[in-house]
Design an enzyme around this catalytic site. Structure first.
Site, PDB file in Angstrom:
ATOM      1  N   GLU A   1       0.857  -1.193   0.000  1.00 29.57           N
ATOM      2  CA  GLU A   1       0.000   0.000   0.000  1.00 29.57           C
ATOM      3  C   GLU A   1       0.884   1.231   0.000  1.00 29.57           C
ATOM      4  OE1 GLU A   1      -2.828   0.397   3.220  1.00 29.57           O
ATOM      5  OE2 GLU A   1      -3.293  -1.747   3.213  1.00 29.57           O
TER       6      GLU A   1
ATOM      7  N   GLU B   1     -13.976   4.857  -0.459  1.00 30.54           N
ATOM      8  CA  GLU B   1     -14.834   3.865   0.202  1.00 30.54           C
ATOM      9  C   GLU B   1     -15.544   4.525   1.387  1.00 30.54           C
ATOM     10  OE1 GLU B   1     -12.682  -0.081   0.662  1.00 30.54           O
ATOM     11  OE2 GLU B   1     -11.063   1.202  -0.089  1.00 30.54           O
TER      12      GLU B   1
ATOM     13  N   GLU C   1      -9.603   8.700   5.539  1.00 33.56           N
ATOM     14  CA  GLU C   1      -9.639   7.280   5.185  1.00 33.56           C
ATOM     15  C   GLU C   1     -10.649   6.990   4.069  1.00 33.56           C
ATOM     16  OE1 GLU C   1      -7.649   4.955   6.094  1.00 33.56           O
ATOM     17  OE2 GLU C   1      -6.581   5.983   7.710  1.00 33.56           O
TER      18      GLU C   1
ATOM     19  N   LYS D   1     -15.434   3.056   5.232  1.00 34.40           N
ATOM     20  CA  LYS D   1     -14.189   2.877   5.977  1.00 34.40           C
ATOM     21  C   LYS D   1     -14.277   3.598   7.316  1.00 34.40           C
ATOM     22  CE  LYS D   1     -10.233   2.030   4.919  1.00 34.40           C
ATOM     23  NZ  LYS D   1      -8.787   2.192   4.735  1.00 34.40           N
TER      24      LYS D   1
END
Length: 323
Positions: free
Chosen positions: A242, A294, A303, A297
């Protein structure tokens, strides 16, 4: 596919496209690698016969069962790997995610036994030469990261990491690491320049013996490599599972422009064959976090803004995935 950058395909969104649509996006954008955090069967089926390399994850909540029961590990590999391979090009199994990060202590004792049982299952399936078993670490496994040559694992983790590193070396598996210059920068703006974090420094910023660093990413990767070397395992490959930059959600650094600059420069750097000062000329396999914003999350607002694409498949900003 070896010369391509990957993406992390997280699924914590209420409005994401179907996996078959996502795979078409990967193909159309020339994204040759993908990491999925669980063995999502619809996605594994959609990736069949594409040639796209896949990291598939074993969830942290599955570790205890797999660690204590070889039959459970065999079942996991049969159901989630053998059922799809080789049509789906599974390259790595990541047994757990950031298990050694703060807050995940309840999983630590299960990690290496689970890895060993999954490895035994992979060997029983005669796939040990085709795919590798590892686990993904946060950068917080380091107790010291500056200068990069001084990279050293945290003292409280060394007794856990030493047999884990031996396992990787014995099986020819890579060290998987999540590396985020964004978090290092926002946590230490007085010492770290934005240009250094975004790969924009025109001159060396850090002089470490005979090595010069123009990017924080390289410094962070090399500190992990140095930590492995310090434990006698300098031959283990490093894969960055990541890295990314949020486009919104804080009061300064998380902007669309900074995210665009970071991720485009990251792709360019990874594909350049420059490697890092500690491993020059050796490309570091890297996966950008993440494919989509997203909305489910947890954690701070940033985030939910790491995506390269909105759930409607439109880009948050343009990224060129080819050299």
């Amino acid at each position: 596919m070896a010369a391509r950058v990957g993406v992390c395909y997280g699924m914590l969104g209420s409005n994401l496209p179907r996996p078959s649509e996502v795979v078409e996006m990967l193909k159309s954008h020339k994204i040759g690698k993908v990491r999925i955090f669980q063995a999502h069967h619809e996605t594994l089926r959609a990736l069949a016969n594409t040639g796209i390399e896949v990291i598939v994850g074993v969830g942290n909540d599955e570790l205890q069962k797999i660690a204590g029961n070889q039959a459970a590990a065999n079942g996991w590999v049969n159901d989630n790997v053998r059922a799809f391979y080789p049509a789906t090009n599974i390259k790595y199994i990541s047994v757990g995610n950031e298990v050694l990060h703060y807050g995940n202590e309840r999983f630590v004792s299960f990690l290496l036994p689970a890895m060993r049982n999954i490895q035994t299952a992979v060997r029983a399936a005669n796939l040990q030469n085709n795919l590798k078993v590892s686990t993904t670490h946060a950068s917080s496994v380091l107790g010291n990261s500056f200068p990069p040559s001084g990279g050293e694992f945290r003292n409280d983790l060394k007794n856990t990491l030493r047999p884990l590193l031996s396992f990787l070396a014995e099986n020819g598996a890579p060290f998987l690491a999540n590396v985020y210059p964004y978090f290092s920068y926002v946590g230490n703006k007085s010492q770290i320049s934005l240009d250094y974090a975004l790969f924009r420094s025109s001159a060396p910023v850090v002089q470490d013996g005979g090595r010069q660093y123009r990017s924080l990413f390289d410094a962070m990767v090399d500190s992990l490599i140095a930590a492995c070397e310090r434990e006698g395992h300098g031959g283990i490959a490093m894969v960055i599972t990541e890295s990314g930059w949020p486009s919104a959600g804080d009061d300064g650094a998380a902007t669309v422009e900074n995210a665009r600059v970071y991720n485009n420069n990251l792709v360019r750097h990874v594909l350049s064959n420059e490697g890092t000062p500690r491993r020059p000329g050796k490309r570091i396999e890297t996966y950008i976090f993440a494919m989509f914003n997203e909305n489910r999350k947890d954690g701070p607002e940033i985030e939910r803004h790491f995506g390269l694409f909105y759930p409607n498949k439109n880009p948050v900003y343009p990224v060129n995935f080819t050299p």
